[in-house]
Design a protein around this motif. Sequence first.
Motif, mmCIF file in Angstrom:
data_model
loop_
_atom_site.group_PDB
_atom_site.id
_atom_site.type_symbol
_atom_site.label_atom_id
_atom_site.label_comp_id
_atom_site.label_asym_id
_atom_site.label_seq_id
_atom_site.Cartn_x
_atom_site.Cartn_y
_atom_site.Cartn_z
ATOM 1 N N ASN A 35 0.820 -1.204 0.000
ATOM 2 C CA ASN A 35 0.000 0.000 0.000
ATOM 3 C C ASN A 35 0.855 1.256 0.000
ATOM 4 O O ASN A 35 0.573 2.210 -0.719
ATOM 5 N N ASP A 38 2.276 1.627 -3.433
ATOM 6 C CA ASP A 38 1.223 2.030 -4.366
ATOM 7 C C ASP A 38 0.885 3.511 -4.210
ATOM 8 O O ASP A 38 0.416 4.150 -5.149
ATOM 9 N N ALA A 39 1.103 4.059 -3.009
ATOM 10 C CA ALA A 39 0.775 5.469 -2.761
ATOM 11 C C ALA A 39 1.919 6.390 -3.190
ATOM 12 O O ALA A 39 1.953 7.555 -2.806
ATOM 13 N N SER A 41 5.030 6.498 -2.342
ATOM 14 C CA SER A 41 5.940 6.974 -1.302
ATOM 15 C C SER A 41 7.372 6.791 -1.775
ATOM 16 O O SER A 41 7.661 5.873 -2.538
ATOM 17 N N GLY A 62 3.466 8.913 1.252
ATOM 18 C CA GLY A 62 2.730 8.845 -0.012
ATOM 19 C C GLY A 62 1.546 9.793 -0.058
ATOM 20 O O GLY A 62 1.421 10.693 0.785
ATOM 21 N N HIS A 63 0.652 9.545 -1.034
ATOM 22 C CA HIS A 63 -0.403 10.524 -1.290
ATOM 23 C C HIS A 63 -1.541 10.517 -0.273
ATOM 24 O O HIS A 63 -2.438 11.354 -0.324
ATOM 25 N N ILE A 65 -4.887 9.319 2.149
ATOM 26 C CA ILE A 65 -6.281 9.003 1.814
ATOM 27 C C ILE A 65 -7.133 10.220 2.186
ATOM 28 O O ILE A 65 -6.939 10.795 3.261
ATOM 29 N N LYS A 81 -7.790 1.278 -6.749
ATOM 30 C CA LYS A 81 -6.794 0.890 -7.757
ATOM 31 C C LYS A 81 -7.371 0.320 -9.041
ATOM 32 O O LYS A 81 -6.754 0.412 -10.096
ATOM 33 N N SER A 93 -0.317 -1.198 -10.161
ATOM 34 C CA SER A 93 -0.233 -1.193 -8.698
ATOM 35 C C SER A 93 -0.058 -2.619 -8.182
ATOM 36 O O SER A 93 -0.269 -3.588 -8.893
ATOM 37 N N THR A 114 -3.959 9.184 8.495
ATOM 38 C CA THR A 114 -3.619 9.489 7.116
ATOM 39 C C THR A 114 -3.970 10.926 6.796
ATOM 40 O O THR A 114 -4.912 11.501 7.345
ATOM 41 N N THR A 144 0.758 8.353 5.318
ATOM 42 C CA THR A 144 -0.086 7.412 6.059
ATOM 43 C C THR A 144 0.754 6.634 7.061
ATOM 44 O O THR A 144 1.893 6.250 6.767
#
Length: 590
Positions: A35, A38-39, A41, A62-63, A65, A81, A93, A114, A144
């Motif tokens: 995760n 995938d974000a 980071s 990362g981005h 939530i 995703k 992803s 997050t 996060t």
Amino acid sequence: MAARIALLPDSVIDQIAAGEVIERPASVLRELLDNALDAQSDRIVIDIEGGGIESIVVLDNGHGIAAEDATKALLRHATSKIRDLQDLQALRSRGFRGEALASISAVSRFSMTTRAADATSAVQVRSEGSQQPDVSPTAGQPGTRVEVRDLFYNVPARRKFLKSAPTETAHINKALMRAALSRPDVRFEIRRAGTRRKLYTPSDSLGRAKQVLGTDSLTDITTERASGIYVRAHLSSPQESRSGASNLHLMVNGRPVLDGALARSVAFAYGSVLPPGRFPVGVVFVDLDPSTVDINVHPQKLEVRFSDARLVHETLTRQLARALGTEPWSQVQQTSQTYAQSYPSSRSHSVSHGTANRAVREPTMQRTDAWASLSLLRDATSAYGSAPSPEHSERTTGPFASLTPIAQLRSLFILCEGEQGLYIIDQHAADERIRYAKLHTQFENQSIQTQRLLFPAQVEVGEQALAWLESHPESLRSLGIDADRISETEIVVRALPALVAKGDPATLVEQALGELQRDADRAWSDVLETTLATMACHAALRRGDRISLRECSALLAQLDATESFKEHCPHGRPVVFMISFADLEKKLGR
Ligand code: ADP
Ligand code: MG
């Protein structure tokens, strides 16, 4: 009366589903790292306590939530995703099922803080087991942080199956290594109670592989794209190989996978210098069209399926073999230059019809292979008229049998005269190789010939081995060993495979058991192969065994009959060394 049917409550459904995805702390860590990656980071901090059973924390930059989605992330089948099945065909992803957070939070005390990149504050979601999550605003940096405590606290059955903290730590380490190897551009910081902080700084993939695998001597391999498949690898020499593939890390389209067949394809590329069951240390990246890989075949996404597995395996072996062929260790002693030059065409001589497990061999034959002196000899024999004919026994036809044994040296080497030079054969390596090949064939055909012992042997194996045997009841029998438990710590051995029945049965069984129980991470087929190799070694001629010239001849004939014979014994030592007469004459100034 028939039992009545009822729908299970959600909490039970959640726990059952969680059991598939989350098997142990390392599965939690793997999902959280997936995760974080995938974000998008590029800095991830990991904190582990008590083998991950007590707590696992993963913090990323990362981005994040969006606050209004934060509780949704914990629902089953909730994902950002994919939107439909088509998306799986070109998935970039690691996650796609939307199951991980739901599963983890169902079997732990879970909390996630997050903050989305564009949000002004963070939000915290807490949940225990299957209760409704609590949400509250909180302070926090963009990114996060997920904290998982007391894994399986509400699933006593599963908790009981967890191994000790050190075992779980070992699994966690593997998960960390795979993530770090798969993304060398990301900085990983690993903290663990009572140990020094470990830091992987961003690097190229070779640099990262050296850091993670703790070795400097990795061959850097890049290849041309072939059959739509692009292979990069950083691999150790055969000397640093291990039994079992647990130190060989495979990435398919950037995704760490466990795939025994793929690992074997890597090992094949080493040719005869790597005995069956042994694998190099390293990392291999295989990139191919995502639409030819099914990633949706394993609950923990650890396995993938290729639409044309054979093509992938063969391409991988071929590409790696080509690159490995220029490594110094693959250029084994070939003292007979003149000889090689006089038969250049025999380089393409195919020996690819050995047993299945070592079959893909052409690539290694394109270079000056250690085996070349004998394959040349094999060509020469048939070229000079003594072609194999059915009524001739192998004794008079094969390349080894065409040699004349002259002496046994130091009760270890067999000296032989051949047409082109002097051959020196290691009697232990040769005999071991013969026994291994035969045993292996019998094993594959499930027809190991056994020999009953005149006096059944009582063997003290210890409680641990006995416990292991209880849980693997057929293991010894499948290897041709007939044994039964007779006390808390002893077994009685009644029969052994005929090929290895000589020597002390107790030692043989102890060694075989030791091999079977070692390194639980290995594929079972690898375990069995190394065990067979150990048994073959046990029974083979040793240094100090005197044999007559007649017995030498018999050994040579057996070598010819050993279809899968390559010039290395199962433990990787060469079997034969040749000095050409041309070289000898030059050396002695003739
Ligand atoms: P999946 O990864 O299969 O989508 P998960 O249950 O692992 O399912 O996560 C659900 C969703 O939560 C993800 O799709 C993602 O949108 C969000 N998410 C989870 N972890 C993070 C993270 N570390 N950073 C940003 N978003 C995350
Ligand atoms: Mg996920």
